[in-house]
Structure formats: C-alpha cells, structure tokens
Design an enzyme around this catalytic site. Sequence first.
Site, PDB file in Angstrom:
ATOM      1  N   LEU A  16       0.679 -17.860  -9.697  1.00 20.62           N
ATOM      2  CA  LEU A  16       0.024 -19.431  -9.151  1.00 20.62           C
ATOM      3  C   LEU A  16       0.853 -19.473  -7.746  1.00 20.62           C
ATOM      4  O   LEU A  16       0.397 -20.318  -7.058  1.00 20.62           O
ATOM      5  CB  LEU A  16       0.341 -20.319 -10.022  1.00 20.62           C
ATOM      6  N   ILE A  20       6.060 -19.506  -3.454  1.00 22.19           N
ATOM      7  CA  ILE A  20       5.570 -20.148  -2.242  1.00 22.19           C
ATOM      8  C   ILE A  20       5.818 -21.654  -2.250  1.00 22.19           C
ATOM      9  O   ILE A  20       6.418 -22.208  -1.428  1.00 22.19           O
ATOM     10  CB  ILE A  20       4.075 -19.920  -1.823  1.00 22.19           C
ATOM     11  N   CYS A 382      13.520   3.405   6.504  1.00 22.38           N
ATOM     12  CA  CYS A 382      14.363   4.054   5.102  1.00 22.38           C
ATOM     13  C   CYS A 382      13.687   5.496   5.065  1.00 22.38           C
ATOM     14  O   CYS A 382      13.863   6.373   5.819  1.00 22.38           O
ATOM     15  CB  CYS A 382      14.572   3.209   4.101  1.00 22.38           C
ATOM     16  N   HIS A 508      16.771  -1.548   6.415  1.00 28.65           N
ATOM     17  CA  HIS A 508      15.377  -2.404   6.380  1.00 28.65           C
ATOM     18  C   HIS A 508      15.431  -3.454   7.174  1.00 28.65           C
ATOM     19  O   HIS A 508      15.811  -4.544   6.723  1.00 28.65           O
ATOM     20  CB  HIS A 508      15.180  -2.695   4.813  1.00 28.65           C
ATOM     21  N   GLU A 510      13.051  -5.356   7.600  1.00 21.94           N
ATOM     22  CA  GLU A 510      11.796  -6.424   7.429  1.00 21.94           C
ATOM     23  C   GLU A 510      12.581  -7.368   6.403  1.00 21.94           C
ATOM     24  O   GLU A 510      11.934  -8.503   6.244  1.00 21.94           O
ATOM     25  CB  GLU A 510      10.738  -5.476   6.492  1.00 21.94           C
TER      26      GLU A 510
HETATM   27  N1  GLN Z   1      14.839   7.549  -1.414  1.00 21.11           N
HETATM   28  C1  GLN Z   1      15.676   7.447  -0.120  1.00 21.11           C
HETATM   29  C2  GLN Z   1      17.161   7.325  -0.341  1.00 21.11           C
HETATM   30  O1  GLN Z   1      17.624   7.081  -1.419  1.00 21.11           O
HETATM   31  C3  GLN Z   1      15.096   6.269   0.850  1.00 21.11           C
HETATM   32  C4  GLN Z   1      15.209   4.969   0.099  1.00 21.11           C
HETATM   33  C5  GLN Z   1      14.271   3.944   0.654  1.00 21.11           C
HETATM   34  O2  GLN Z   1      13.342   4.012   1.364  1.00 21.11           O
HETATM   35  N2  GLN Z   1      14.544   2.519   0.119  1.00 21.11           N
HETATM   36  O3  GLN Z   1      17.763   7.582   0.734  1.00 21.11           O
END
Ligand code: GLN
Length: 530
Positions: A16, A20, A382, A508, A510
């Site tokens: 639901l 958020i 990654c 990452h 993001e």
């Molecule tokens: N599988 C890769 C690693 O362990 C990349 C991991 C990922 O993309 N979060 O290094």
Amino acid sequence: MNTKYIFVTGGVVSSLGKGIISASIGKLLQARGYKVTIQKFDPYINIDPGTLNPYEHGECYVTVDGMETDLDLGHYERFTGIHTTRNNSITTGRIYKTVIDRERHGDYLGKTIQVVPHITDEIKRRMLREEEKGENLDFVITEVGGTIGDIESAPFMEAIRQLRWQLGRDAVCVHLTYVPYLKAAEELKTKPTQHSVKELQGMGIQPDILVLRTERHLDDAVRMKVASFCNVDLECVVQSEDMPSIYQVPVSMQRQGLDAAIMRKIGIPVGETPSMKSWHDFLDKQSNATREVHIGLVGKYDLQDAYKSIRESLNLAGIYNEVKVKLHFINSEDITSDNVAEKLQGMAGAVICPGFGLRGIEGKITAIQYTRTNDIPTFGICLGMQMMVIEFARNVLGFADAHSTEMNPDTQHPVIDLMEEQKNITGMGGTMRLGAYDCALQEGSKARCIYGKPLIQERHRHRYEFNNQYLEEFEDNGMHCVGRNPDNNLVEVVELSDKKWFIGTQFHPEYASTVLHPHPLFMDFIKAVK
Ligand code: GLN
C-alpha cells in the site's frame, strides 16, 4: 521535548506504500523543524535482507554504516536526507538472535524465555532506540512490515500495544488501509478497512489516524463512515490517492493535515503550516520536465523494485536536468552480438546494473562493447563497472578469456578478483565489503570534475575488485583508474576519457541520491545524454 513515537502499520493488503507514508510523515515533521528518524521492523526471520534474492524483496539498500536493509530505507533517505544506520532496519531474526545470544550467555539464568515478555521487550527496546539515547530525536517513526493479522507480526503489535500504554500521549498509531472500488457495483467499499481496524483493536491497539489508500477520490461521506465505524476523528481520516509521482504524497498529506493531526494527538501546538518551498520547487521542475530521454537499464531482474535506487536516482537527475527519463529494462540474458544494436536502439545512454553470479553476464559485456565502440554514454555500477573492466580487457587489451574469478575461477586473466580481505570469509550474511569508504579522485579526471572535490565517501556492497596487477596495462591503453581508496589503493572508479561519458564505479552512488540533492554522477550522466 521528550521523544515522540509514531507507529505505522498496514492492513487489508500489502504494497500500500507504508514506506512512502512513513517517509512523508518524516518529511512533514522535518519541515516543522523537528529532528526525526524513521525505522523499519520486518517480521521475517532473515537477520537482514542481504541474502535475499531481489525477486523476494526488491533491492537491498545499504546504509552508510554498512547494514544491508529493506528498500524502504531508501525512501526514508531520499525523502528526508537523513542517514539511517544499522539500527533503523530490524527483523524478527535479529530480535530472536539477540535474545537467544543473551540466553546462551546466561543473562536470563533460571528463567523460561518466552515471546512475551522477552521477545516483546527486545522489540520495545529497539523501537525506543535505547541504544541511541544520545540522538536527541524529537520523533521516531517506526514502520512495521507486513499486514495486520499476519501471525509473524503479532509480537510487534503486542510491543506497540504495550508502548502505547506506557508512553501515553507520546505515542501515535497511524494505520494504512485500502478502500477498493468495485466496478460492477460502482462503489467504494469501506468494509475491508473496518475489518482491518477491528483486527487491530482486537490486539488492543486503537489507531489514532487512518490513511486510506484509494484509486478513486473519497468524498466526505466515505471518510465520515470510516471515522464513525473505527472510533477515529474525522480530521484524522486522510486519503492517499494514486499520484503520478510518489513525491507528491507529502504535499497531499500536508494539505489534508496529516502532520497537524499527529501534533494535535500528541498535544503539541500545531502552529503555521511550513511552506516546504524547496520541495514545491522540485515538484514544479518535475511537472515541467516533459521532454523524454530514453535510457537502457541493462540487468537481469525484470522487476521494478530490483533497481529501485538506480531508477529513482536517474529520474531525479532527469527532473533537475529538465527532462523526463524513460527507463527501458533490457534483460542482459537476451542480449547477443547479433541483436545488441536492436536492443539498444533509441537509447541515449545505458546503465549497466549491479548484481551477482554468472546469469546474464555475457549480455552485459556485449552491451558494453556496443556502447563503448559506438560512443553511447555508459554508466557501470558495481558489477556493471566490473564488466566494463572485463570488456576492455577482452576487446582492447586482447585477453580473450579475461573474467572475474566470481564467474570463472580458472581464467588466465583475472582482471576482477576476490578482495584479499574476503579470502578467509566463508559466512554469507553481512560479510561483503559494506558501507561508506573514502575514495580519492585523481586531479584532472572527469570524476574529479563532476564531484568538484578530491575526496568523496560512497557506499559499497561487493566481494570482488579490480585486480591491481593489471593496472598499468589498463592505464597505458586508456582505461583510467581515477578513484582509489586512499588506505588500500582499491580501484573505485574507472573512466574512458576519450568517450562522451563512460564511467564505472565500484561503489553505489544511487544510495546517496536524494530528492533535494540529486547525485552529481547521475546529474552529469543525464546532462551528457539529454
Ligand atoms: N558480484 C560483484 C561482487 O561481489 C558485484 C556486486 C554488486 O554489484 N553489488 O563484487
């Protein structure tokens, strides 16, 4: 002011949007100048979602301090800009583990350990954030995963019941339900909400505020009916209609007085409604951004939530660049050298997604070869960055069998290899290189220019790494390793400077993109493709 506690539960069905609503409440209280945190309690037995397949539970979000968490923490951070920590994501598994470890340690010697009071006490301790007393929070918002009536969430409900009693007016219960529209009858139905509230009441919890999720506007008669059947004030029944964007939800909640209702329940003067100017400015930008830009998301999980933070980061960066980002999922398992041109046709740029294991790997490498040789802006994250390295090794350096030892332990050219610190680790949960680490960016590099500073901190979640034995060969042939960890030299960013935009990050970015502060790498990537 002593800390106030808001509990957010859900009824009728899952999905639901409790996350958020919790994030929106956080945002609205923050706009009133309060210090807020938001935490998620999930009733499943895994210690954390780190070992879950994205098909089970969507993306695994990572906090700065290295906890693998539920994706709702991503919403909390994107809406409020706060940094959550490992104590903002709790599961039944973690609660039991703490209690069982204590029992083995002899802390309860002679006693029978039971769900009530031992498990519920541990839940309460975490809901109250007893370990973080120094935080000086005004509000702690606690979202409980699952749907009311689930067997597994019962101890959480009991903990809320007890806390409610103990905290008196310092606690508020917000319950989210669903009001379906029956097409054949042409009617909105409140019965599921009534049942859901009854279920909650049966557990001894009277909700203070009801948020009704609905696909159609609810008129006052419906709200009045719900209010009177559920013992809730009319002004405390708000509706959460489907919105074109989740970022409109806080504004809609504010318009209906959700934050004011919470304050009244607690007994704090409501005062003036905050203007939320920067949020409104963002929404204006969002509605003005209509020109479409198409981006291919090359990954293996055909599920919206699997790459949630990447999707949101791209959308947000688009809005600030005055374009509407249209994401096209391209399943890397289906990509071959024969169809890659067709698959990527019309894409202004491509994002090569993170991931684990062999499935879909060759498709990712083929996609990268195509975008590199055709100079299509490419962002590898990654595993995506690791595949950029492998593609370059195979097709530019001429190491035909180059690979990561994750996929091919016997390769002659392990350009991506297990990190030294990982070699003796056998356990699976929470054992990767996780959380934020420093990264020094090379002077004159594109990444350095994008970030505008020499030292950054970004979050990681990986076991494998660029193999520094090959560093010179890559550098000599044009793939520059421009981001390095200053302590151990791990390569964190690679780029091809002769391309329009070709950057891979081992971290990452993001996870760090928020509504009011879109991430510089995503911003620059969209700038390059628009
Ligand atoms: N599988 C890769 C690693 O362990 C990349 C991991 C990922 O993309 N979060 O290094």
